[in-house]
Design an enzyme around this catalytic site. Structure first.
Site, short mmCIF file in Angstrom:
data_model
loop_
_atom_site.label_atom_id
_atom_site.label_comp_id
_atom_site.label_asym_id
_atom_site.label_seq_id
_atom_site.Cartn_x
_atom_site.Cartn_y
_atom_site.Cartn_z
CD GLU A 4 -1.89 2.13 1.79
OE1 GLU A 4 -1.50 3.07 1.05
OE2 GLU A 4 -2.09 2.23 3.01
CB CYS B 95 -1.44 6.85 1.37
SG CYS B 95 0.00 6.34 2.26
C1 SIN Z 1 -2.56 5.71 4.81
O1 SIN Z 1 -2.40 6.89 4.68
O2 SIN Z 1 -1.65 4.93 4.53
C2 SIN Z 1 -3.82 5.09 5.34
C3 SIN Z 1 -4.94 6.02 5.42
C4 SIN Z 1 -6.25 5.36 5.78
O3 SIN Z 1 -6.31 4.20 6.17
O4 SIN Z 1 -7.24 6.04 5.65
#
Ligand code: SIN
Length: 504
Positions: free
Chosen positions: A274, A308
């Site tokens: 991810e 992310c």
């Molecule tokens: C992430 O930023 O890696 C995860 C964000 C989320 O689970 O909403």
């Protein structure tokens, strides 16, 4: 008298809470159910990004230490893989309950090591724990199938089995949720875990380990190996290459993800990645602008933009461009309060560390040098703390600017004007990333078209916050492989076995 008694009770309660917090702040790693130092005896500091104070010191483990954790998970897997799903489910449920009982303390730990405002940290604990709860339920729904055989004397059976030991390499931006989203699914499937948390935020991982102890986890099921930035590459490589590790799940930067992917190739390991995003946030002329501004604030400023799935490029259609920019600026000025993140009135924290601050600063400088217009912000907020950056709004963005192409990971909004739906989709999809995308429109035909054509794994339609345990989280293109959360999340940790029962 009554008042005196109440004050005393409050005092005792506060003492109890402080003691609980301290008991969760562990300064040793957790290997085979034992609180362990690094073999070398070395430690590294965990620093509070708000004021640079040292919160704790944790073991700086090397590959020898990590090897022990892998061995312990390997041994534990022999038994855990055969534990009935109902029992795996109950154990996860107990973990969920102890995490819930300690949510305030966990939130304080997250705030202390990541700088996340306390209210947001508490929301992260609830979000993180929702994965443990969800996967405690999913553990009982890992079904096989019976397929009609072409031969009358045979039966085709398909079963799903746990893949084995999994290495979970997790980031600092969601110190609890990125562990539970992986470990919850892995443990539910019957796998055992070696967690390597980010160097910036190991304390939450260790507190989670402490709570597995309290929930009664057998030894070796959940191991936490802490190490500094210096040791991280070697420890990561070992976890990827060890023949005893069946799979890796990593959340973090695209560059590190690519490296781990290569390292896993040798052993043809199962891998879930991810990675970074570059989320477009499109506002069409027909959108409800007030709602779009609300969604923009939520998506952009969650965890100070260090997410992310954070909106990275705002694309706004020409007729509503000025209105959107002026309303967003007003919200930013009125709503965002930088300051001590333990105080409930503050909702925007610092960046995680100096390199991240410098990256955000240089992206803004680059845009300004190349002619971007600054509406608000644009500087460090050093009077608040050494790692704070002002919420910043830029327009006049052009393709040669770094902010057009790079994931900003900070409190910086860049707004690009577009004319047609086709142009918006071209800009949105013109990137190697494809994690999340958002758009606001009240034209149903457009909603259908744009949702289909955005090259991303997740789409927020008239919605700025989309993450939830029930939904599959993950991207396309260089944003990753696999899905986390939802019932699909379990598939990352199981393999399909075909049983041909003959001569019936
Ligand atoms: C992430 O930023 O890696 C995860 C964000 C989320 O689970 O909403």
């Amino acid at each position: 008298m009554l008042c005196h008694l109440t004050a005393r009770r409050v005092f005792i309660f506060k003492q109890f809470m402080a003691a609980r917090y301290l008991s969760l702040v562990q300064e040793k790693a957790f290997v085979n159910g034992v609180w362990t130092e690094a073999k070398s005896g070395t430690t590294f500091d965990v620093v509070n990004p708000y004021n640079q104070s040292v919160v704790a010191k944790v073991p700086d483990m090397s590959t020898g230490d990590a090897e022990k954790a892998i061995n312990s998970a390997y041994e534990a897997f022999r038994t855990w893989q055969n534990v009935p799903a109902k029992e795996r489910s109950s154990l996860l449920r107990k973990w969920y309950q102890v995490v819930d009982s300690n949510k305030e303390e966990l939130a304080k730990i997250i705030t202390a090591e990541s700088g996340k405002p306390l209210k947001e940290a508490l929301n992260e604990v609830l979000y993180g724990n929702s994965f443990i709860e969800w996967f405690s339920e999913e553990a009982r729904r890992i079904h096989g199938e019976i397929i009609e055989s072409p031969v009358g004397t045979r039966e085709i059976m398909v079963v799903k089995q746990p893949i084995g030991v999994v290495g979970l390499i997790t980031p600092w931006n969601f110190p609890i949720a990125m562990i539970t989203r992986k470990a919850g699914a892995a443990l539910a499937a019957g796998c055992t875990c070696v967690v390597k948390p980010a160097e910036d935020t190991p304390l939450t991982a260790l507190a989670l380990a402490k709570l597995t102890e309290e929930a009664g986890f057998p030894k070796g099921l959940f191991n936490v190996v802490t190490c500094s930035r210096d040791n991280a590459p070697a420890v990561g490589k070992l976890i990827c290459e060890s023949p005893k590790v069946a799979g890796i799940s990593f959340t973090g930067s695209t560059n590190v993800g690519k490296l781990l992917y290569k390292q896993c190739a040798q052993g043809v390991k199962r891998i879930g990645l991810e990675l970074g995003g570059n989320a477009p946030f499109i506002v069409f002329d027909s959108a409800d602008i007030q709602k779009a501004v609300g969604g923009a604030m939520a998506s952009k400023f969650r965890n100070c933009g260090q997410t992310c799935v954070s909106a990275n490029r705002f694309l706004v259609q020409e007729n509503v461009f000025d209105q959107f920019v002026s309303m967003l600026k007003q919200e930013m000025v009125q709503q965002l309060r930088l300051g001590d993140t333990t105080k409930p009135e503050n909702n925007l924290g610092p960046l995680i560390n100096q390199p991240q601050l410098e990256k955000v600063e240089s992206i803004v400088k680059d845009a300004l040098q190349k002619g971007a217009n600054l509406h608000v912000g644009g500087n460090r907020a050093s009077s608040v703390g050494p790692l704070f950056y002002e919420p910043t709004l830029l327009t006049g963005i052009t393709p040669d600017m770094r902010c057009y192409n790079e994931e900003i990971f900070g409190p910086v909004v860049t707004v690009i004007k577009f004319k047609s739906e086709e142009e918006a989709l071209d800009i949105a999809n013109n990137t190697h990333s494809g994690l999340a995308g958002y758009f606001y429109s009240s034209n149903m035909a457009q909603v259908r078209r744009v949702a289909k054509q955005l090259c991303v794994g997740m789409v927020g339609i008239n919605e700025g916050i989309i993450s939830t345990a029930e939904a599959p989280f993950g991207g396309v293109k260089e944003s990753g492989i696999g899905r986390e959360g939802s019932h699909h999340g379990i598939d990352e940790y199981t393999f399909i076995k075909y049983l041909c029962v003959g001569n019936l």
